[in-house]
Design a protein around this motif. Structure first.
Motif: not given
Ligand code: SF4
Lengths: 220, 295
Positions: B39-46, B133-137, B139-147
């Motif tokens: 999930i993290i890898e694919k979200t980072s690609k998006l 804001i760091e990129r890693d954060k 990616v996690l924000a995008l996962i939360v948006a997905g939720g």
């Protein structure tokens, strides 16, 4: 269950998941029947596709699919020029296919002496439903490897076909069976597989006496 | 893990002490079998697609399919230093408009959650990224948006044809607002308030594209979505709460969508799509857009 990756994605060519992405995926399925660019193609657009032909890029998306392009290739907007370079002749027509989904297209592709025909609907969010392959009625998503077989309608035909597939360790996801007409001795089937079909399995299927022809279509 | 609401996810966070993105990824694993790493890898690609596309389209003019928009992102980028509303807000709007114009000209986009609303999330995320804001954060924000988006898709709809633009731009804005709060270090509760506040402010928005095409009003609505998302992220970070919980706002949005006449759900037969100017535009375009009939 839907994945969050389908909510925050996919990455695609705009502007419309049903009129651009879905259209392109149907054409890509048709492309996969030969696996190489056809010499010529005719697209018959039904329903809403007639209206989104220019405005949602349905035309370019269909051409891109038939050129075998990836669904997020930035060159989709230039697909007409790419088709010219590949020497693919294309034409577009409006058609009324009757009681089918509003976003439906019939695609006829030709290469030397052979041809294929696919009818597919774009059912939303980029998902497609292929409803006919070479006049064989079916309902496949194109997400799985697909096998199209026309066979003699004799007892044991189905078993012998299924046996070859499963003894080679390939799982069958779904089978659509058809008899071309009542009393006719020809039947057909469209089989969705869990795994890609190695070419030697396809060859062994073609060698069965009951098999008239068999075509393998890679997932979109 | 029988998740039906954003509250369910937040309750799990509070019970277990887990972070919100981790709870969402575990829910995803049970639903789809995808591992957290995948999930993290694919979200980072998006996110990379958003970054690459904006980098290559920034300040460009576009030839869109219908031709009703195309140079607004460029105009806005030039005006950016003078923007009265401030740099961040105007930048988010500029990115949103640019990505939307790219969508209308067959550019590569991330349908987050739909192609029509695909400018909102990059508008917000890339602005946050440029402000440090760091990129890693992100990616996690995008996962939360997905939720958040997945909850909306389960309880209601993300489709303008089903529930109007509130379900597209409205949902995109709620997702982006919640994601922005998460990237800023806000609590799961604050994420939920930001999402609820933004969806409430777009409640009832109709889908009325001129000619049925994703240009007018869609491109500029993406600017509204991106700026509202940042605004409500800040409002929630300030401690302001939504009186009505997010899940109830989503249910109300769907009820409103169901009561919308078909003319206001992506048919191009209501709202600004039937204004005299829109009719005139479509009349002039008619020949250019038609296809020969079969005979
Ligand atoms: S007006 Fe309709 S087509 Fe345009 S962005 Fe909103 S929901 Fe999408």
């Amino acid at each position: 269950m839907v994945s969050i990756l389908d909510i925050i994605g996919p990455s695609m060519i705009g502007p419309s998941s049903s009129h651009t992405l879905g259209a392109m995926r149907i054409a890509k399925f048709a492309y996969n029947l030969f696996g190489t660019p056809p010499d010529s193609v005719s697209f018959y657009l039904h329903g809403s596709f007639k209206e989104t032909y220019i405005g949602h890029g349905t035309k370019l998306a269909l051409i891109a699919g038939i050129c075998g392009m990836e669904t997020d290739d930035p060159n989709v907007a230039k697909a007409d020029k790419i088709a010219d370079e590949l020497g693919i002749k294309y034409e577009f027509r409006g058609i009324d296919l009757g009681d089918v989904h509003p976003n439906t297209v019939k695609i006829v592709i030709k290469k030397s002496n052979s041809f294929h025909e696919v009818i597919g609907s774009s059912i939303g969010a980029g998902r497609v439903k292929i409803i006919s392959i070479d006049s064989i009625v079916c309902s496949v998503s194109g997400d799985f490897p697909t096998l199209v077989i026309e066979n003699e309608d004799v007892p044991g035909a189905l078993e012998s076909i299924i046996r070859i597939i499963s003894t080679n360790g390939i799982n069958i996801a779904q089978v659509n069976l058809n008899r071309l007409s009542k009393g006719s001795k020809i039947a057909s089937m469209v089989i969705e597989l869990d795994d890609e079909l190695p070419s030697f399995v396809l060859e062994s299927l073609k060698m069965l006496n009951v098999v008239r022809f068999a075509t393998y279509v890679k997932p979109i | 893990m029988n998740v039906k609401s954003l509250k369910d996810l937040i309750d799990i966070c509070e019970k277990t002490g887990e972070t919100l993105h981790k709870v969402i990824m575990d829910w995803e694993m049970l639903d789809t079998g995808y591992s957290n790493d995948y999930i993290i890898e694919k979200t980072s690609k998006l996110l990379s697609v958003m970054e690459e596309e904006y980098a290559s389209k920034k300040g460009k003019e576009f030839k869109t399919l219908i031709g009703l928009t195309g140079s607004n992102g460029k105009k806005m980028l030039e005006y950016l230093p003078k923007a009265y509303v401030g740099e961040n807000v105007f930048k988010a709007a500029t990115i949103a408009v640019t990505m939307s114009e790219s969508n209308a000209s067959m550019g590569r986009i991330v349908a987050c959650p739909t192609a029509g609303s695909s400018g909102v999330m990059p508008g917000v995320l890339l602005t946050l990224e440029e402000s440090g804001i760091e990129r890693d954060k992100l990616v996690l924000a995008l996962i939360v948006a997905g939720g958040i988006g997945k909850i909306i898709s389960m309880r209601a709809s993300l489709s303008g044809a089903e529930a109007g633009c509130q379900a597209e731009i409205g949902s995109a804005t709620a997702m982006a607002a919640g994601g922005a709060v998460y990237a800023m270090g806000g609590s799961p509760q604050a994420v939920s308030h930001a999402a609820a506040l933004s969806l409430k402010s777009l409640m009832g928005l109709v889908c009325d594209p001129v000619g049925g095409f994703v240009e007018v009003p869609c491109v500029k609505r993406n600017a509204a979505g991106a700026t509202l998302a940042l605004l409500f992220a800040d409002i929630a970070m300030a401690g302001v709460e939504s009186v009505i919980p997010f899940d109830e706002v989503v249910d109300a949005m769907m009820a409103v969508g169901r009561s919308m006449p078909e003319a206001l759900r992506e048919t191009g037969k209501g709202g600004i799509a039937i204004s005299p100017t829109a009719r005139r535009i479509m009349k002039n375009l008619k020949d250019k857009l038609s296809i020969p009939e079969d005979n």
